[in-house]
Motif scaffolding. Structure first.
Motif, PDB file in Angstrom:
ATOM      1  N   TYR A  95      12.029   7.484  -4.158  1.00  0.00           N
ATOM      2  CA  TYR A  95      11.966   8.771  -4.841  1.00  0.00           C
ATOM      3  C   TYR A  95      12.635   8.702  -6.196  1.00  0.00           C
ATOM      4  CZ  TYR A  95      16.871  10.115  -3.904  1.00  0.00           C
ATOM      5  OH  TYR A  95      18.244  10.196  -3.878  1.00  0.00           O
ATOM      6  N   VAL A  96      12.179   9.600  -7.054  1.00  0.00           N
ATOM      7  CA  VAL A  96      12.783   9.814  -8.371  1.00  0.00           C
ATOM      8  C   VAL A  96      12.987  11.312  -8.530  1.00  0.00           C
ATOM      9  CG1 VAL A  96      12.470   9.657 -10.870  1.00  0.00           C
ATOM     10  CG2 VAL A  96      11.711   7.782  -9.406  1.00  0.00           C
ATOM     11  N   VAL A  97      14.164  11.723  -8.973  1.00  0.00           N
ATOM     12  CA  VAL A  97      14.434  13.134  -9.249  1.00  0.00           C
ATOM     13  C   VAL A  97      14.653  13.294 -10.746  1.00  0.00           C
ATOM     14  CG1 VAL A  97      15.979  15.100  -8.853  1.00  0.00           C
ATOM     15  CG2 VAL A  97      15.446  13.523  -6.979  1.00  0.00           C
ATOM     16  N   GLU A  98      13.889  14.192 -11.351  1.00  0.00           N
ATOM     17  CA  GLU A  98      14.033  14.501 -12.772  1.00  0.00           C
ATOM     18  C   GLU A  98      14.042  16.018 -12.941  1.00  0.00           C
ATOM     19  OE1 GLU A  98      14.474  12.721 -15.456  1.00  0.00           O
ATOM     20  OE2 GLU A  98      14.317  10.695 -14.610  1.00  0.00           O
ATOM     21  N   ASN A  99      15.089  16.545 -13.546  1.00  0.00           N
ATOM     22  CA  ASN A  99      15.203  17.992 -13.807  1.00  0.00           C
ATOM     23  C   ASN A  99      15.022  18.816 -12.535  1.00  0.00           C
ATOM     24  OD1 ASN A  99      15.553  17.584 -16.640  1.00  0.00           O
ATOM     25  ND2 ASN A  99      13.343  17.290 -16.833  1.00  0.00           N
ATOM     26  N   GLY A 100      15.557  18.324 -11.429  1.00  0.00           N
ATOM     27  CA  GLY A 100      15.501  19.072 -10.179  1.00  0.00           C
ATOM     28  C   GLY A 100      14.211  18.926  -9.401  1.00  0.00           C
ATOM     29  N   ILE A 101      13.223  18.194  -9.922  1.00  0.00           N
ATOM     30  CA  ILE A 101      11.950  17.989  -9.238  1.00  0.00           C
ATOM     31  C   ILE A 101      11.921  16.579  -8.678  1.00  0.00           C
ATOM     32  CG2 ILE A 101       9.441  18.032  -9.437  1.00  0.00           C
ATOM     33  CD1 ILE A 101      10.858  20.739  -9.819  1.00  0.00           C
ATOM     34  N   CYS A 102      11.572  16.468  -7.390  1.00  0.00           N
ATOM     35  CA  CYS A 102      11.554  15.192  -6.701  1.00  0.00           C
ATOM     36  C   CYS A 102      10.126  14.673  -6.585  1.00  0.00           C
ATOM     37  CB  CYS A 102      12.167  15.337  -5.306  1.00  0.00           C
ATOM     38  SG  CYS A 102      12.142  13.820  -4.331  1.00  0.00           S
ATOM     39  N   TYR A 103       9.946  13.416  -6.953  1.00  0.00           N
ATOM     40  CA  TYR A 103       8.664  12.725  -6.813  1.00  0.00           C
ATOM     41  C   TYR A 103       8.899  11.587  -5.824  1.00  0.00           C
ATOM     42  CZ  TYR A 103       8.114  15.230 -11.202  1.00  0.00           C
ATOM     43  OH  TYR A 103       8.101  16.201 -12.171  1.00  0.00           O
ATOM     44  N   LEU A 104       8.226  11.667  -4.670  1.00  0.00           N
ATOM     45  CA  LEU A 104       8.516  10.747  -3.575  1.00  0.00           C
ATOM     46  C   LEU A 104       7.234  10.104  -3.075  1.00  0.00           C
ATOM     47  CD1 LEU A 104      10.906  11.308  -0.605  1.00  0.00           C
ATOM     48  CD2 LEU A 104       8.506  10.786  -0.123  1.00  0.00           C
ATOM     49  N   CYS A 105       7.331   8.830  -2.708  1.00  0.00           N
ATOM     50  CA  CYS A 105       6.188   8.163  -2.087  1.00  0.00           C
ATOM     51  C   CYS A 105       6.669   7.252  -0.977  1.00  0.00           C
ATOM     52  CB  CYS A 105       5.365   7.376  -3.108  1.00  0.00           C
ATOM     53  SG  CYS A 105       6.194   5.910  -3.776  1.00  0.00           S
ATOM     54  N   MET A 106       5.751   6.881  -0.093  1.00  0.00           N
ATOM     55  CA  MET A 106       6.059   5.991   1.011  1.00  0.00           C
ATOM     56  C   MET A 106       5.118   4.796   0.950  1.00  0.00           C
ATOM     57  SD  MET A 106       6.034   6.720   5.110  1.00  0.00           S
ATOM     58  CE  MET A 106       4.276   6.456   5.281  1.00  0.00           C
ATOM     59  N   SER A 107       5.669   3.607   1.056  1.00  0.00           N
ATOM     60  CA  SER A 107       4.855   2.394   1.039  1.00  0.00           C
ATOM     61  C   SER A 107       5.122   1.591   2.301  1.00  0.00           C
ATOM     62  CB  SER A 107       5.161   1.554  -0.203  1.00  0.00           C
ATOM     63  OG  SER A 107       6.528   1.156  -0.205  1.00  0.00           O
ATOM     64  N   ASP A 108       4.300   0.577   2.521  1.00  0.00           N
ATOM     65  CA  ASP A 108       4.389  -0.164   3.780  1.00  0.00           C
ATOM     66  C   ASP A 108       4.952  -1.561   3.612  1.00  0.00           C
ATOM     67  OD1 ASP A 108       2.362  -1.376   2.432  1.00  0.00           O
ATOM     68  OD2 ASP A 108       0.865  -1.190   4.018  1.00  0.00           O
TER      69      ASP A 108
ATOM     70  N   PHE B 202      -5.619   4.171  -7.285  1.00  0.00           N
ATOM     71  CA  PHE B 202      -5.579   3.335  -8.481  1.00  0.00           C
ATOM     72  C   PHE B 202      -4.522   2.243  -8.342  1.00  0.00           C
ATOM     73  CE2 PHE B 202      -3.626   2.567 -12.689  1.00  0.00           C
ATOM     74  CZ  PHE B 202      -4.722   2.055 -13.363  1.00  0.00           C
ATOM     75  N   TYR B 203      -3.316   2.626  -7.918  1.00  0.00           N
ATOM     76  CA  TYR B 203      -2.243   1.647  -7.790  1.00  0.00           C
ATOM     77  C   TYR B 203      -2.424   0.754  -6.580  1.00  0.00           C
ATOM     78  CZ  TYR B 203       0.381   3.587 -11.664  1.00  0.00           C
ATOM     79  OH  TYR B 203       0.776   3.965 -12.922  1.00  0.00           O
ATOM     80  N   ASN B 204      -2.991   1.297  -5.513  1.00  0.00           N
ATOM     81  CA  ASN B 204      -3.236   0.468  -4.339  1.00  0.00           C
ATOM     82  C   ASN B 204      -4.291  -0.602  -4.595  1.00  0.00           C
ATOM     83  OD1 ASN B 204      -1.344   1.752  -2.750  1.00  0.00           O
ATOM     84  ND2 ASN B 204      -2.811   3.166  -1.813  1.00  0.00           N
TER      85      ASN B 204
ATOM     86  N   THR C  17       0.842  -1.194   0.000  1.00  0.00           N
ATOM     87  CA  THR C  17       0.000   0.000   0.000  1.00  0.00           C
ATOM     88  C   THR C  17       0.873   1.238   0.000  1.00  0.00           C
ATOM     89  OG1 THR C  17      -1.705  -1.149   1.277  1.00  0.00           O
ATOM     90  CG2 THR C  17      -1.826   1.255   1.190  1.00  0.00           C
ATOM     91  N   ILE C  18       0.613   2.150  -0.925  1.00  0.00           N
ATOM     92  CA  ILE C  18       1.263   3.457  -0.939  1.00  0.00           C
ATOM     93  C   ILE C  18       0.417   4.374  -0.072  1.00  0.00           C
ATOM     94  CG2 ILE C  18       2.023   5.394  -2.366  1.00  0.00           C
ATOM     95  CD1 ILE C  18       2.199   3.406  -4.704  1.00  0.00           C
ATOM     96  N   VAL C  19       1.020   4.967   0.955  1.00  0.00           N
ATOM     97  CA  VAL C  19       0.237   5.734   1.927  1.00  0.00           C
ATOM     98  C   VAL C  19       0.543   7.229   1.903  1.00  0.00           C
ATOM     99  CG1 VAL C  19      -0.040   3.755   3.461  1.00  0.00           C
ATOM    100  CG2 VAL C  19       1.938   5.260   3.735  1.00  0.00           C
ATOM    101  N   TYR C  20       1.596   7.615   1.201  1.00  0.00           N
ATOM    102  CA  TYR C  20       1.976   9.028   1.222  1.00  0.00           C
ATOM    103  C   TYR C  20       2.790   9.338  -0.023  1.00  0.00           C
ATOM    104  CZ  TYR C  20       4.384  13.320   2.693  1.00  0.00           C
ATOM    105  OH  TYR C  20       4.891  14.588   2.767  1.00  0.00           O
TER     106      TYR C  20
END
Length: 224
Positions: A56-69, A119-121, A2-5
Motif C-alpha cells: 500500500y501507499v498512502v498519500e494525503n490520507g488516501i490509501c492505494y492498496l493492491c495484493m499480489s501473489d 496492463f501490469y500483469n 500477478t496482481i489480483v486485487y
C-alpha cells in the motif's frame, strides 16, 4: 508475478476496488481489517499473508492498496499503485476523495483498476517501471511484516504509531526546552551585562568620591 486485487480507500472507507476473476480467498475481509490498522499519514508498507503480499501507499490520507501473489517483488506493485494514484487524482482530484462516501467511484474507477491491473500483469510498461525506479526504494526487510501477527495481536502498527507519537512529543519537548534554554541564557547574559555595568558605574563613582575628598566632592569643587 500477478496482481489480483486492488482498492482505493480513505482509511476504512473503500471508494473503489477490483478483484481479478482468478482470485479466491478471504482477502477482502483481511483487507478491511488491514485498513483499520493502516495509519493515515503518508507512507508505504508491504504485508505478507500466507502466499499473498499486500502493498500500500498512502498519500494525503488516501490509501492505494493492491495484493499480489509473489513475495520479494515490490517494484511492479508499487509502479501499479503509483499509476492508479495518478489516474485517480487526475479523474477526481484530492478534495473529492476526502468527502466521498463508500464506493462513490467504484462504478467508473473499478474499470480503470481492472485495465491497469491487466496492463501490469501482462508485463507492464518497462519504461514506466524504470521511471519510478529512482523514486521508490525496494521495501527493506524492516518494512515487510507478517500481516497475521498484525491482525492477531493488533500490536505492531499501533505500537509503531504510539512510538511515532512519542517521538513527535519528545521532539516537541526538546524544541521547547531548547527555546527555554536559549531564553534563559539570553536573560542571564543580560543580567550579567547589567550587573557589570552597574558595578563599573559604582566603582567609578566611589573612585571619584575618594579622589574628591568624600561624598561632598570638596576637593573637586575647590579645584574648580
Amino acid at each position: 508475478m500477478t496482481i489480483v486485487y486492488a482498492l482505493v480507500s480513505r482509511q476504512k472507507v473503500v471508494l473503489a476496488e477490483y478483484t481479478a476473476t482468478s482470485a479466491t480467498g478471504n482477502f477482502p475481509t483481511v483487507t478491511r481489517m488491514l485498513l483499520a490498522k493502516i495509519p493515515p499519514n503518508d507512507g508505504k508498507m508491504t504485508y505478507v499473508y500466507d502466499d499473498y503480499v499486500f502493498h500500500y501507499v498512502v498519500e494525503n490520507g488516501i490509501c492505494y492498496l493492491c495484493m499480489s501473489d509473489e513475495k520479494n517483488k515490490h517494484r511492479l506493485p508499487y509502479a501499479f499503485l503509483q499509476d492508479v494514484e495518478q489516474r485517480f487524482i487526475s479523474a477526481y482530484g484530492a478534495e473529492a476523495a476526502q468527502r466521498a462516501i463508500a464506493f462513490s467511484f467504484n462504478e467508473e474507477f473499478a474499470e480503470v483498476i481492472r485495465e491497469r491491473m491487466e496492463f501490469y500483469n501482462s508485463g507492464g510498461s518497462f519504461d514506466n517501471i524504470d521511471a519510478i525506479r529512482n523514486q521508490i526504494d525496494e521495501v527493506k526487510e524492516g518494512m515487510v511484516q507478517n500481516i497475521e501477527k498484525v491482525l492477531e495481536r493488533g500490536e505492531k502498527i499501533e505500537l509503531l504509531v504510539d512510538k511515532t507519537d512519542r517521538l513527535n512529543q519528545q521532539a516537541f519537548r526538546f524544541e521547547a526546552s531548547s527555546r527555554n534554554l536559549r531564553r534563559h541564557l539570553y536573560w542571564r547574559r543580560v543580567r550579567v551585562f547589567a550587573i557589570g555595568t552597574i558595578s563599573l558605574g559604582l566603582l567609578l563613582y566611589f573612585v571619584a568620591v575618594f579622589a574628591c575628598g568624600g561624598f561632598g566632592f570638596h576637593k573637586c569643587k575647590s579645584y574648580n
